[in-house]
Design a protein around this motif. Sequence first.
Motif, PDB file in Angstrom:
ATOM      1  N   GLN A  71      50.317  36.834  41.882  1.00  0.00           N
ATOM      2  CA  GLN A  71      48.925  36.738  42.024  1.00  0.00           C
ATOM      3  C   GLN A  71      48.803  37.765  43.703  1.00  0.00           C
ATOM      4  O   GLN A  71      49.658  37.256  44.029  1.00  0.00           O
ATOM      5  CB  GLN A  71      48.442  36.284  42.150  1.00  0.00           C
ATOM      6  N   THR A 128      54.863  41.768  44.050  1.00  0.00           N
ATOM      7  CA  THR A 128      53.527  41.962  42.976  1.00  0.00           C
ATOM      8  C   THR A 128      54.034  42.969  42.029  1.00  0.00           C
ATOM      9  O   THR A 128      53.981  42.251  40.737  1.00  0.00           O
ATOM     10  CB  THR A 128      51.886  42.167  43.433  1.00  0.00           C
ATOM     11  N   LEU A 137      49.036  38.164  49.414  1.00  0.00           N
ATOM     12  CA  LEU A 137      48.548  38.339  50.493  1.00  0.00           C
ATOM     13  C   LEU A 137      48.596  37.288  51.643  1.00  0.00           C
ATOM     14  O   LEU A 137      48.194  37.238  52.868  1.00  0.00           O
ATOM     15  CB  LEU A 137      47.384  39.219  50.542  1.00  0.00           C
ATOM     16  N   GLY A 138      48.148  36.041  50.470  1.00  0.00           N
ATOM     17  CA  GLY A 138      48.031  35.377  51.523  1.00  0.00           C
ATOM     18  C   GLY A 138      49.545  34.322  52.812  1.00  0.00           C
ATOM     19  O   GLY A 138      49.001  33.834  53.627  1.00  0.00           O
ATOM     20  N   SER A 163      46.743  37.897  45.318  1.00  0.00           N
ATOM     21  CA  SER A 163      45.733  36.973  46.537  1.00  0.00           C
ATOM     22  C   SER A 163      46.924  36.227  47.002  1.00  0.00           C
ATOM     23  O   SER A 163      47.262  35.687  48.076  1.00  0.00           O
ATOM     24  CB  SER A 163      44.930  35.953  46.003  1.00  0.00           C
TER      25      SER A 163
END
Length: 226
Positions: free
Chosen positions: A97, A161, A102-103, A99
């Motif tokens: 994922q 990713t 990036l987190g 997201s």
Amino acid sequence: MNENLFSSFITPTMMGLPIVIAITMFPSIMFPSPNRLINNRLISIQQWLVQLTSKQMLSIHNQKGQTWALMLMSLILFIGSTNLLGLLPHSFTPTTQLSLNLGMAIPLWAGTVITGFRHKTKASLAHFLPQGTPLPLIPMLVVIETISLFIQPMALAVRLTANITAGHLLIHLIGGATLALMSISTITAMVTFTILILLTILEFAVALIQAYVFTLLVSLYLHDNT
């Protein structure tokens, strides 16, 4: 094979609620805190690997950079264990994922940049303009260096990713081809099954290498700013 090719990348839910938080916390069970005077072989091997990795990764850092040792070791253990658990059948890999990646990438990158501007302000600003740059090129180079700085967390997240997702897709495709060929040609099915085994072994290596690469790049960003 009516299953969607990307169904393994959908966030799992239980009773309509996403359980990705519980899944991301699960790898911590694999690394229990030692509470005995003499540890067993598994914990001893884990501690030896952590010490070896930390010694190699932190050898280039000064005293200020070595204060990030716990963060870097926690990061590589989390990403590595999550990638390995994602290779189990009927499992979910959170690092597929963007997201989540990036987190992880943005706060770590921002922390290294803020550390650089706080402790090495002149050196950090000097990166935006190489020495000896012709006067007409100064505005363009400042813009280019600024864009390259802000692309760093995106590159971290997209690299992780893409590598994990590509490996899972290849395993899914070759596994489906092996099942389809079983009723057509046993010899061809055995060849594709051998390829599947070799690819799975490669994915185990990629899972660990990508965790090391992600953490190493964060460590290099930290080294440039401390």
